[in-house]
Write a protein that holds these residues in place. Structure first.
Motif, mmCIF file in Angstrom:
data_model
loop_
_atom_site.group_PDB
_atom_site.id
_atom_site.type_symbol
_atom_site.label_atom_id
_atom_site.label_comp_id
_atom_site.label_asym_id
_atom_site.label_seq_id
_atom_site.Cartn_x
_atom_site.Cartn_y
_atom_site.Cartn_z
ATOM 1 N N LYS A 2 0.849 -1.187 0.000
ATOM 2 C CA LYS A 2 0.000 0.000 0.000
ATOM 3 C C LYS A 2 0.888 1.241 0.000
ATOM 4 O O LYS A 2 1.829 1.345 0.782
ATOM 5 N N ILE A 3 0.558 2.176 -0.896
ATOM 6 C CA ILE A 3 1.287 3.436 -1.017
ATOM 7 C C ILE A 3 0.295 4.572 -0.850
ATOM 8 O O ILE A 3 -0.779 4.569 -1.454
ATOM 9 N N LEU A 4 0.666 5.555 -0.043
ATOM 10 C CA LEU A 4 -0.170 6.727 0.195
ATOM 11 C C LEU A 4 0.530 7.959 -0.364
ATOM 12 O O LEU A 4 1.671 8.240 -0.017
ATOM 13 N N ASP A 33 -1.531 -0.947 -4.134
ATOM 14 C CA ASP A 33 -2.759 -0.208 -3.859
ATOM 15 C C ASP A 33 -2.314 1.215 -3.550
ATOM 16 O O ASP A 33 -1.625 1.446 -2.553
ATOM 17 N N VAL A 34 -2.663 2.171 -4.423
ATOM 18 C CA VAL A 34 -2.215 3.558 -4.266
ATOM 19 C C VAL A 34 -3.414 4.436 -3.951
ATOM 20 O O VAL A 34 -4.424 4.400 -4.650
ATOM 21 N N GLU A 35 -3.303 5.209 -2.875
ATOM 22 C CA GLU A 35 -4.362 6.135 -2.471
ATOM 23 C C GLU A 35 -3.760 7.511 -2.258
ATOM 24 O O GLU A 35 -2.544 7.653 -2.133
ATOM 25 N N ASN A 36 -4.609 8.519 -2.191
ATOM 26 C CA ASN A 36 -4.146 9.880 -1.898
ATOM 27 C C ASN A 36 -4.924 10.457 -0.725
ATOM 28 O O ASN A 36 -6.083 10.106 -0.514
ATOM 29 N N THR A 37 -4.245 11.319 0.040
ATOM 30 C CA THR A 37 -4.873 11.919 1.217
ATOM 31 C C THR A 37 -4.096 13.164 1.635
ATOM 32 O O THR A 37 -3.068 13.497 1.062
ATOM 33 N N ASP A 38 -4.595 13.818 2.682
ATOM 34 C CA ASP A 38 -3.921 14.984 3.248
ATOM 35 C C ASP A 38 -2.952 14.537 4.336
ATOM 36 O O ASP A 38 -3.021 13.417 4.834
ATOM 37 N N VAL A 39 -2.057 15.432 4.701
ATOM 38 C CA VAL A 39 -0.997 15.085 5.650
ATOM 39 C C VAL A 39 -1.553 14.737 7.034
ATOM 40 O O VAL A 39 -1.027 13.847 7.708
ATOM 41 N N SER A 40 -2.608 15.379 7.475
ATOM 42 C CA SER A 40 -3.185 15.072 8.786
ATOM 43 C C SER A 40 -3.757 13.664 8.831
ATOM 44 O O SER A 40 -3.545 12.927 9.793
ATOM 45 N N SER A 41 -4.491 13.284 7.804
ATOM 46 C CA SER A 41 -5.054 11.936 7.740
ATOM 47 C C SER A 41 -3.968 10.881 7.597
ATOM 48 O O SER A 41 -4.084 9.780 8.138
ATOM 49 N N ALA A 42 -2.912 11.207 6.868
ATOM 50 C CA ALA A 42 -1.822 10.254 6.651
ATOM 51 C C ALA A 42 -1.170 9.832 7.961
ATOM 52 O O ALA A 42 -0.717 8.693 8.098
ATOM 53 N N SER A 43 -1.140 10.735 8.932
ATOM 54 C CA SER A 43 -0.474 10.424 10.192
ATOM 55 C C SER A 43 -1.163 9.292 10.950
ATOM 56 O O SER A 43 -0.539 8.615 11.762
#
Length: 89
Positions: A2-4, A33-43
């Motif tokens: 998984k990659i974010l 599996d590649v997803e995108n998100t914001d830095v706050s959610s990534a934490s």
């Protein structure tokens, strides 16, 4: 695997990065599996890899995922080099 893909707001720039990462992964024959998100959610997420820039990576210090740095989210050559260096291809 998984990659974010992470940007400040998790919308436009991280989506562009995600599309480019998926394209490069297909090119080098790696499935993920590649997803995108914001830095706050990534934490609070736990992918195998997080791809972001140097500034946002500071907010993820101590995160258990491997952080891959990319300066230009639009530069497929830079993305390819970063992925190959970190994924062992």
């Amino acid at each position: 695997m998984k990659i974010l893909c992470v940007c400040g707001l998790g919308q436009g720039t991280s989506l562009i990065l995600r599309i480019n990462v998926e394209s490069v992964l297909r090119e080098i024959g790696i499935q993920a599996d590649v997803e995108n998100t914001d830095v706050s959610s990534a934490s609070s997420e736990h992918p195998d890899y997080i791809i972001t820039n140097k500034e946002l990576a500071k907010n993820l210090e101590g995160h258990p995922s491997k952080i891959i740095l990319v300066n230009n989210y639009f530069d497929k050559d830079e993305i390819k080099n970063a992925l190959e260096a970190n994924l062992g291809k």
